[in-house]
Scaffold this motif. Structure first.
Motif, PDB file in Angstrom:
ATOM      1  N   ILE A 144      -1.302  -2.005  -4.558  1.00  0.00           N
ATOM      2  CA  ILE A 144      -1.000  -2.738  -5.792  1.00  0.00           C
ATOM      3  C   ILE A 144      -0.857  -4.216  -5.465  1.00  0.00           C
ATOM      4  O   ILE A 144       0.013  -4.609  -4.676  1.00  0.00           O
ATOM      5  CB  ILE A 144       0.285  -2.202  -6.445  1.00  0.00           C
ATOM      6  N   ILE A 145      -1.727  -5.037  -6.058  1.00  0.00           N
ATOM      7  CA  ILE A 145      -1.801  -6.463  -5.743  1.00  0.00           C
ATOM      8  C   ILE A 145      -1.468  -7.282  -6.990  1.00  0.00           C
ATOM      9  O   ILE A 145      -1.972  -7.000  -8.073  1.00  0.00           O
ATOM     10  CB  ILE A 145      -3.214  -6.835  -5.246  1.00  0.00           C
ATOM     11  N   SER A 203       0.832  -1.198   0.000  1.00  0.00           N
ATOM     12  CA  SER A 203       0.000   0.000   0.000  1.00  0.00           C
ATOM     13  C   SER A 203       0.868   1.250   0.000  1.00  0.00           C
ATOM     14  O   SER A 203       1.854   1.342   0.750  1.00  0.00           O
ATOM     15  CB  SER A 203      -0.930   0.008   1.223  1.00  0.00           C
ATOM     16  N   PHE A 204       0.494   2.188  -0.849  1.00  0.00           N
ATOM     17  CA  PHE A 204       1.202   3.456  -0.964  1.00  0.00           C
ATOM     18  C   PHE A 204       0.157   4.569  -0.848  1.00  0.00           C
ATOM     19  O   PHE A 204      -0.481   4.932  -1.835  1.00  0.00           O
ATOM     20  CB  PHE A 204       1.952   3.537  -2.291  1.00  0.00           C
ATOM     21  N   LEU A 235      -7.910   2.633  -3.366  1.00  0.00           N
ATOM     22  CA  LEU A 235      -8.003   1.904  -4.624  1.00  0.00           C
ATOM     23  C   LEU A 235      -7.080   0.690  -4.597  1.00  0.00           C
ATOM     24  O   LEU A 235      -5.910   0.805  -4.216  1.00  0.00           O
ATOM     25  CB  LEU A 235      -7.601   2.825  -5.784  1.00  0.00           C
ATOM     26  N   VAL A 236      -7.621  -0.460  -4.997  1.00  0.00           N
ATOM     27  CA  VAL A 236      -6.824  -1.680  -5.124  1.00  0.00           C
ATOM     28  C   VAL A 236      -6.612  -1.950  -6.606  1.00  0.00           C
ATOM     29  O   VAL A 236      -7.571  -2.162  -7.351  1.00  0.00           O
ATOM     30  CB  VAL A 236      -7.508  -2.889  -4.452  1.00  0.00           C
ATOM     31  N   ARG A 285      -9.644  -6.393  -1.328  1.00  0.00           N
ATOM     32  CA  ARG A 285     -10.775  -5.449  -1.294  1.00  0.00           C
ATOM     33  C   ARG A 285     -11.764  -5.833  -0.197  1.00  0.00           C
ATOM     34  O   ARG A 285     -12.273  -4.979   0.531  1.00  0.00           O
ATOM     35  CB  ARG A 285     -11.462  -5.430  -2.657  1.00  0.00           C
ATOM     36  N   GLY A 286     -12.054  -7.133  -0.082  1.00  0.00           N
ATOM     37  CA  GLY A 286     -12.986  -7.590   0.947  1.00  0.00           C
ATOM     38  C   GLY A 286     -12.468  -7.347   2.345  1.00  0.00           C
ATOM     39  O   GLY A 286     -13.227  -6.936   3.241  1.00  0.00           O
ATOM     40  N   TYR A 287     -11.170  -7.568   2.550  1.00  0.00           N
ATOM     41  CA  TYR A 287     -10.584  -7.315   3.858  1.00  0.00           C
ATOM     42  C   TYR A 287     -10.639  -5.830   4.187  1.00  0.00           C
ATOM     43  O   TYR A 287     -10.965  -5.442   5.318  1.00  0.00           O
ATOM     44  CB  TYR A 287      -9.144  -7.817   3.889  1.00  0.00           C
TER      45      TYR A 287
END
Length: 248
Positions: A150-151, A144-145, A207-208, A196-198
């Motif tokens: 970014i996944i 996360s930034f 944003l993911v 996203r669910g977590y």
């Protein structure tokens, strides 16, 4: 019986310790906080005195094949050497589903670990499991930034760490069994949707973004290499159920 848990303070290890103690076993935690350095072997000899079985769930945070291989080679060699000297009758290692088909990055170390266990003098059991539900939270914190996460594009079949721990203790209570059936979660999930669910469950915003990782390592993440097959065992808790529990 007396069990030693290598990495007993980690994501799975703490559950292994808890489950084993709930069942009345004496547990020795092999970790730096308990005075044992698995990489150098310091403190291992004394810690393994009188131990019946060792459950190795030690891990390291790296995506480097070189670093992962060095870590797991050192830890496994030290454990097996001291177990043999102490007369430990069972070495139980937790590995990852699909590592032999994707021996890259972190998984390279797990491949090395398995090979050393198989070639060692201590009778052994290897359980391969899929990623844990907790992995979604871990990868979110690492990638996360600000408001952007970014996944990697990845298909997973996540399982509750507690259920993996229960299976490990089941196996430790029995005789060495070699490579046993793989263990995975009840259904396949996309890693980006898990994150996203977590995030929704804990009330986080942002944003993911899902991106493909290049090369063989990334392809293994996307093509189902890391999920279980039809002859594998399944856990029962879904990722959604786990996420809801975190929110509570």
């Amino acid at each position: 019986m007396k069990l030693a848990v290598a990495g007993g303070t980690g994501t799975v290890g703490m559950h292994v310790v808890e489950v084993a103690r709930e069942r009345g076993h004496e547990v020795v935690v092999l970790s730096r906080s308990a005075g044992v350095d698995l990489v150098t072997g310091s403190g291992l000899s004394d810690a393994l005195s009188g131990v019946d079985a060792v459950v190795d769930v030690a891990s390291t945070q790296t995506i480097s094949a070189k670093e992962s291989t060095a870590f797991f080679a050192a830890v496994t060699r030290n454990l097996l050497t001291e177990e043999s000297a102490a007369g430990v009758g069972h070495h139980l290692a937790l590995s990852i589903v699909g590592v032999d088909a994707a021996p890259h990055g972190y998984y390279a170390g797990k491949v090395k670990q398995e090979s050393l266990v198989r070639a060692g003098a201590v009778p052994w059991t290897i359980l391969r499991a899929t990623q844990f539900h907790e992995f979604a939270a871990q990868i979110r914190s690492q990638t996360s930034f600000g408001p952007l996460t970014i996944i990697p594009r990845m298909v997973s079949q996540p399982i509750a760490a507690r259920e993996v721990a229960e299976r490990l203790v089941d196996l430790a209570e029995g005789p060495p069994a070699g490579r046993v059936a793989d263990l995975g979660g009840p259904r396949e999930e996309r890693m980006a949707e898990m994150v996203r669910g977590y995030a929704r469950a804990i009330g986080a915003r942002g944003l993911v973004l899902e991106v493909p990782i290049p090369g063989a390592y990334g392809r293994a993440m996307r093509d189902g290499t890391l999920v279980i097959t039809n002859d594998s065992d399944h856990g029962s808790q879904t990722f959604d159920q786990w996420s809801a529990a975190q929110a509570r």
